[in-house]
Design a protein around this motif. Structure first.
Motif, PDB file in Angstrom:
ATOM      1  N   ALA A 267       0.886  -1.172   0.091  1.00 15.56           N
ATOM      2  CA  ALA A 267      -0.056  -0.084  -0.035  1.00 15.56           C
ATOM      3  C   ALA A 267       0.777   1.160  -0.054  1.00 15.56           C
ATOM      4  N   TYR A 268       1.803   1.443   0.860  1.00 13.92           N
ATOM      5  CA  TYR A 268       2.616   2.617   0.827  1.00 13.92           C
ATOM      6  C   TYR A 268       3.495   2.610  -0.385  1.00 13.92           C
ATOM      7  N   ARG A 269       3.982   1.489  -0.914  1.00 17.50           N
ATOM      8  CA  ARG A 269       4.729   1.521  -2.328  1.00 17.50           C
ATOM      9  C   ARG A 269       3.964   2.098  -3.324  1.00 17.50           C
ATOM     10  N   LEU A 270       2.604   1.737  -3.403  1.00 19.63           N
ATOM     11  CA  LEU A 270       1.987   2.397  -4.469  1.00 19.63           C
ATOM     12  C   LEU A 270       1.482   3.845  -4.239  1.00 19.63           C
ATOM     13  N   LEU A 271       1.433   4.277  -2.897  1.00 19.49           N
ATOM     14  CA  LEU A 271       1.122   5.466  -2.668  1.00 19.49           C
ATOM     15  C   LEU A 271       2.460   6.375  -3.093  1.00 19.49           C
ATOM     16  N   PHE A 272       3.587   5.855  -2.835  1.00 19.34           N
ATOM     17  CA  PHE A 272       4.877   6.824  -3.006  1.00 19.34           C
ATOM     18  C   PHE A 272       4.810   6.779  -4.636  1.00 19.34           C
ATOM     19  N   GLU A 273       4.371   5.851  -5.525  1.00 21.66           N
ATOM     20  CA  GLU A 273       4.566   5.918  -6.866  1.00 21.66           C
ATOM     21  C   GLU A 273       3.591   6.707  -7.430  1.00 21.66           C
ATOM     22  N   GLU A 274       2.413   6.707  -6.847  1.00 24.84           N
ATOM     23  CA  GLU A 274       1.364   7.869  -7.169  1.00 24.84           C
ATOM     24  C   GLU A 274       1.806   9.107  -6.841  1.00 24.84           C
ATOM     25  N   SER A 275       2.650   9.372  -5.971  1.00 19.53           N
ATOM     26  CA  SER A 275       2.918  10.577  -5.289  1.00 19.53           C
ATOM     27  C   SER A 275       4.173  11.153  -6.216  1.00 19.53           C
ATOM     28  N   PHE A 276       4.969  10.057  -6.788  1.00 19.24           N
ATOM     29  CA  PHE A 276       5.838  10.748  -7.876  1.00 19.24           C
ATOM     30  C   PHE A 276       5.325  11.068  -9.104  1.00 19.24           C
ATOM     31  N   THR A 277       4.331  10.569  -9.477  1.00 27.44           N
ATOM     32  CA  THR A 277       3.809  10.843 -10.725  1.00 27.44           C
ATOM     33  C   THR A 277       2.779  12.010 -10.488  1.00 27.44           C
ATOM     34  N   PHE A 278       2.074  12.269  -9.448  1.00 26.62           N
ATOM     35  CA  PHE A 278       1.667  13.658  -9.132  1.00 26.62           C
ATOM     36  C   PHE A 278       2.545  14.879  -8.809  1.00 26.62           C
ATOM     37  N   GLN A 279       3.635  14.674  -8.405  1.00 21.74           N
ATOM     38  CA  GLN A 279       4.730  15.667  -8.142  1.00 21.74           C
ATOM     39  C   GLN A 279       5.122  16.011  -9.569  1.00 21.74           C
ATOM     40  N   TYR A 280       5.324  15.139 -10.397  1.00 20.75           N
ATOM     41  CA  TYR A 280       5.913  15.569 -11.808  1.00 20.75           C
ATOM     42  C   TYR A 280       4.776  16.178 -12.641  1.00 20.75           C
ATOM     43  N   SER A 281       3.636  15.934 -12.218  1.00 22.24           N
ATOM     44  CA  SER A 281       2.742  16.747 -13.158  1.00 22.24           C
ATOM     45  C   SER A 281       2.425  18.170 -12.815  1.00 22.24           C
ATOM     46  N   ILE A 282       2.725  18.470 -11.530  1.00 25.05           N
ATOM     47  CA  ILE A 282       2.641  19.703 -10.850  1.00 25.05           C
ATOM     48  C   ILE A 282       4.072  20.428 -10.587  1.00 25.05           C
ATOM     49  N   ILE A 283       5.014  19.873 -11.324  1.00 25.60           N
ATOM     50  CA  ILE A 283       6.228  20.438 -11.002  1.00 25.60           C
ATOM     51  C   ILE A 283       6.666  21.629 -11.392  1.00 25.60           C
ATOM     52  N   HIS A 284       5.798  22.290 -12.337  1.00 23.89           N
ATOM     53  CA  HIS A 284       5.823  23.850 -12.570  1.00 23.89           C
ATOM     54  C   HIS A 284       5.415  24.564 -11.694  1.00 23.89           C
ATOM     55  N   ARG A 285       4.697  24.117 -10.756  1.00 24.91           N
ATOM     56  CA  ARG A 285       4.430  25.007  -9.516  1.00 24.91           C
ATOM     57  C   ARG A 285       5.432  25.109  -8.290  1.00 24.91           C
ATOM     58  N   LEU A 286       6.338  24.292  -8.285  1.00 24.25           N
ATOM     59  CA  LEU A 286       7.280  24.310  -7.266  1.00 24.25           C
ATOM     60  C   LEU A 286       8.392  25.310  -7.207  1.00 24.25           C
ATOM     61  N   GLU A 287       8.846  25.782  -6.216  1.00 22.09           N
ATOM     62  CA  GLU A 287       9.947  26.420  -6.225  1.00 22.09           C
ATOM     63  C   GLU A 287      11.256  25.578  -6.526  1.00 22.09           C
ATOM     64  N   THR A 288      12.246  26.102  -6.839  1.00 20.91           N
ATOM     65  CA  THR A 288      13.646  25.445  -7.080  1.00 20.91           C
ATOM     66  C   THR A 288      14.130  24.748  -6.077  1.00 20.91           C
ATOM     67  N   ASN A 289      13.845  25.222  -4.763  1.00 23.67           N
ATOM     68  CA  ASN A 289      14.527  24.294  -3.606  1.00 23.67           C
ATOM     69  C   ASN A 289      13.500  23.221  -3.421  1.00 23.67           C
ATOM     70  N   LYS A 290      12.124  23.439  -3.352  1.00 22.11           N
ATOM     71  CA  LYS A 290      11.410  22.332  -3.396  1.00 22.11           C
ATOM     72  C   LYS A 290      11.730  21.248  -4.426  1.00 22.11           C
ATOM     73  N   LEU A 291      11.757  21.788  -5.729  1.00 25.16           N
ATOM     74  CA  LEU A 291      11.886  20.760  -6.869  1.00 25.16           C
ATOM     75  C   LEU A 291      13.144  20.120  -6.547  1.00 25.16           C
TER      76      LEU A 291
END
Length: 750
Positions: free
Chosen positions: A560-584
């Motif tokens: 369950a946690y592995r799938l959640l981290f994989e979904e989080s990776f996909t979600f973070q890449y989809s909104i990567i243009h909103r993040l600051e350089t440090n967070k990125l």
């Protein structure tokens, strides 16, 4: 000796006067000295008439020589004591004459007594003139059988004899007087309700604060704000002037009232602007500071427009003075956070004007330090420096519900002070009913009158029926109990706070993992742990390996946690243009750690398409940091082996595209520029052989085209031959049939 002392001497008895004169005669040296003093005094008077400058020098009296005659000294002291006591008695007697105007009705003291009586009468006349016009109308000629009654009329007359039109009436007495009044539409009853409304609004506004704001608002809306809008505005402005630190609270209160009654917010805004103009014209700094702070917080709450604040600041900074710049700096601190979002260009112009004033150096050092402090606050951030636009507990109005009044300093404004005083309204009952309807719409109350009638009406049978119905309703309620769900997400907020505090307070990742596992989670709340780990990691100034190890521990713990981290990776890449350089950067390094340790599958890289059209600058920075971190952890050779696995080739087709030469060149140039050109060796070979492959493809296409054309020609020729053979066979058959027919005819003829 003065006139008052000579008169006191005449009031004394003859024996005292004779005794003093005999004493003066018996002391011959004393008489001689008095004669000398008298001659010197006459000489000084004559000299002063000739030369006025000698008059002051001649005032110095020569002190008499001390005599050794003790007997004469004792006599002199006794004479002084007796004369002082007699003068005191005479003064008391004259004071009584002055107060009472005696002395046979004539003389100076009698005139003074009459003058004091006239001044008392004038003062009492002024007090009577200060009563409000028409204050005792309707009560003055009231008969005992009227609506108020004789006792109430008498009490009301007594209460209305104050200088300012009335004195304090105890609440219980005011309620009693209102109950005794039968005419609910009369002027006397309206005055009583007006006083009750004024006192109620003052009490509500005086006790409001940030903690009890939500509980005070229903109590405020229960009062008739339409009738008492002038009283409400005056009470708010008076309280804000008395306690400026509570200005955000009063602004939030006005913002809520403004959503329901926009005319009240507009009236208050007009009065505050006029108050600022009056204080600015009179050079009253305290009034200007209070008014500008109120306007600033009204702008933060969306009641006033930002152009009003910009205009206000330009007025204060047009001709800079110490007080004007001081007020402008205090206003800018309050509105800086809001103006950064609403009008950043206007805020920039204000700071440029302050910079010019600072460079001119015509103001005091204290004010210069204030401007420098304001620039420091702007650099650090207004919210981080303790100057947020709206405090979280005072953010009560949604943005779409805000009503903003576009009023400027140049508009001609009317304070409408006539709303602050009582006026008789013949349609008061209808207006009260209209406000009752409005109050029910605002507060969502049901009709209390119907409920009261239902409870009070009916006989014993009706009461029994109501009891039965109540029992039935209670049974139905017990049977149909509904589960209460908290739609405010309070539990989720508390859970996130607990997870955050656990992560930040743990010594190492093992302790943090153990504490997080001990938290009781409901089904579906596991995503809060993964989201909070990623969020805490992105908030750090630099990447900490602590978060990578903690995320690895949870990802390897269960599917369950592995799938959640994989979904989080996909979600973070989809909104990567909103993040600051440090967070990125922190997110990329955390993802690289999870990929390098096989905590998550490398199939998540299939969401990355490395082309010029499909990537942004933020996405390219993320990919760069991700692959550089992977090469540092795994090494270039091992990472290349992982990327070249044939069974996982479909995961990396988007990162190493082979569809067009342009996309291949872009991918090769990207990895070469970040120092990972070794990953593109096969792509380089493929790019070199690409012309030959394309030529072979063209030749194959041409050959296929030729073969298809030849096949089509052969098929057409074969179809022609078959048609010719068919025609010949048909002609042969026809000839044979004709010959057979002729033979048959011959046989028949024979």
């Amino acid at each position: 000796m003065t006139l008052r002392n000579s008169q006191s001497w005449t009031r004394m008895g003859r024996s005292t006067a004779h005794r003093s004169r005999s004493l003066s005669r018996s002391a011959s040296p004393r008489a001689e000295r008095s004669r000398r003093k008298r001659s010197r005094r006459e000489k000084s008077i004559s000299d002063s008439s000739a030369s006025p400058h000698r008059r002051y020098s001649s005032r110095k009296r020569r002190r008499p020589e001390r005599r050794d005659d003790d007997h004469s000294d004792r006599r002199r002291r006794s004479n002084r004591r007796g004369s002082s006591e007699q003068s005191d008695r005479s003064q008391e007697r004259r004071g009584g004459d002055k107060r009472n105007g005696r002395r046979n009705g004539s003389g100076r003291y009698a005139e003074q007594g009459r003058e004091s009586e006239r001044s008392d009468r004038r003062a009492s006349g002024r007090e009577s003139k200060r009563l409000e016009p028409g204050q005792l109308d309707g009560v003055k000629n009231e008969d005992p059988s009227g609506p108020l009654g004789a006792e109430t009329v008498k009490t009301l007359k007594g209460f209305q004899k104050g200088v300012f039109g009335g004195v304090y009436i105890p609440p219980f007495r005011l309620a009693q007087m209102m109950q005794e009044c039968d005419d609910k539409s009369g002027q006397d009853y309206q005055r009583l309700t007006w006083d009750a409304l004024r006192k109620s609004l003052n009490g509500i506004i005086n006790k409001v604060n940030a903690a009890n704001m939500r509980s005070i608002l229903p109590e405020l809306f229960s009062e008739n704000l339409v009738r008492g809008r002038g009283l409400f505005c005056r009470a708010v402005m008076k309280s804000q002037m008395a306690s400026p630190p509570f200005t955000p609270v009063y602004s939030a209160l006005v913002a809520v009232v403004n959503t329901k009654f926009p005319e009240i917010g507009e009236l208050l805004l007009k009065r505050v602007i006029l108050q600022f103009k009056r204080g600015y014209r009179r050079n009253e700094k305290a009034v200007c500071i209070a008014a500008t702070q109120f306007l600033a917080h009204l702008m933060n709450q969306g009641v006033a427009h930002e152009l009003l604040i910009l205009e206000l600041l330009m007025v204060l900074l047009e001709n800079p003075s110490n007080d004007g710049v001081d007020v402008a700096v205090s206003v800018t601190k309050e509105v800086g956070a809001a103006l950064q979002e609403l009008s950043p260009q206007g805020l920039h112009s204000i700071f440029e004007r302050l910079r010019a004033i600072l460079h001119e150096g015509e103001i005091d050092k204290r004010v210069q330090f204030m401007i420098e402090g304001l620039f420091a606050i702007r650099k650090a951030g207004f919210e981080k420096s303790g100057f947020p636009a709206v405090q979280s507990e005072l953010d009560l109005v949604e943005e779409e519900d805000q009503i903003t009044h576009e009023i400027t300093l140049e508009d001609e404004l009317q304070p409408e002070t006539n709303l602050d005083v009582f006026k008789f309204d013949p349609d008061i009952e209808q207006r009260e009913k209209e406000y009752e309807t409005i109050k029910k719409e605002i507060l969502g109350e049901s009709s209390d009158d119907d409920e009261g009638d239902g409870e009070a009406g009916g006989d014993g049978d009706g009461e029994g029926e109501s009891d039965d119905s109540s029992d039935d309703s209670s049974d139905d309620d017990d049977e149909d109990k509904m589960e209460i769900q908290d739609m405010t997400d309070t539990d989720i907020v508390n859970l996130r706070r607990t997870i955050y505090l656990t992560i930040m307070s743990s010594l190492n990742f093992e302790e943090a993992g153990h504490k997080l596992l001990s938290i009781k989670l409901k089904p579906g709340q596991e995503c809060e742990i993964t989201a909070m780990i990623i969020e805490c990691c992105s908030q750090e100034r630099t990447y900490l390996r602590y978060y990578g190890l903690l995320a690895q521990r949870f990802a390897m713990m269960g599917e369950a946690y592995r799938l959640l981290f994989e979904e989080s990776f996909t979600f973070q890449y989809s909104i990567i243009h909103r993040l600051e350089t440090n967070k990125l950067r922190n997110n990329a390094k955390l993802s690289a750690h999870l990929l390098a340790t096989d905590a998550i599958s490398w199939s998540v890289l299939s969401c990355i398409r490395l082309t010029e059209e499909d990537t942004t600058s933020s996405a390219r920075i993320f990919i760069k940091i991700l692959f550089q971190e992977l090469s540092e952890i795994l090494g270039l050779i091992k990472m290349n082996e992982r990327l070249q696995m044939p069974e996982h080739a479909e995961w990396y087709d988007q990162i190493f595209p082979k569809d067009t030469a342009a996309n291949m060149r872009f991918s090769i140039n990207f990895f070469t520029s970040i120092g990972l050109g070794g990953l593109t060796d096969k792509m380089r070979e493929l790019l070199k052989e690409l012309p030959r492959i394309e030529a072979e493809k063209r030749l194959a296409a041409e050959a296929e085209k030729k073969s298809s054309s030849s096949e089509s020609s052969e098929s057409s020729s074969s179809s022609g031959s078959s048609s010719s053979s068919g025609s010949s066979s048909s002609s042969g058959s026809s000839s044979s049939s004709s010959s057979s027919d002729s033979d048959s005819r011959d046989t028949a003829s024979s």
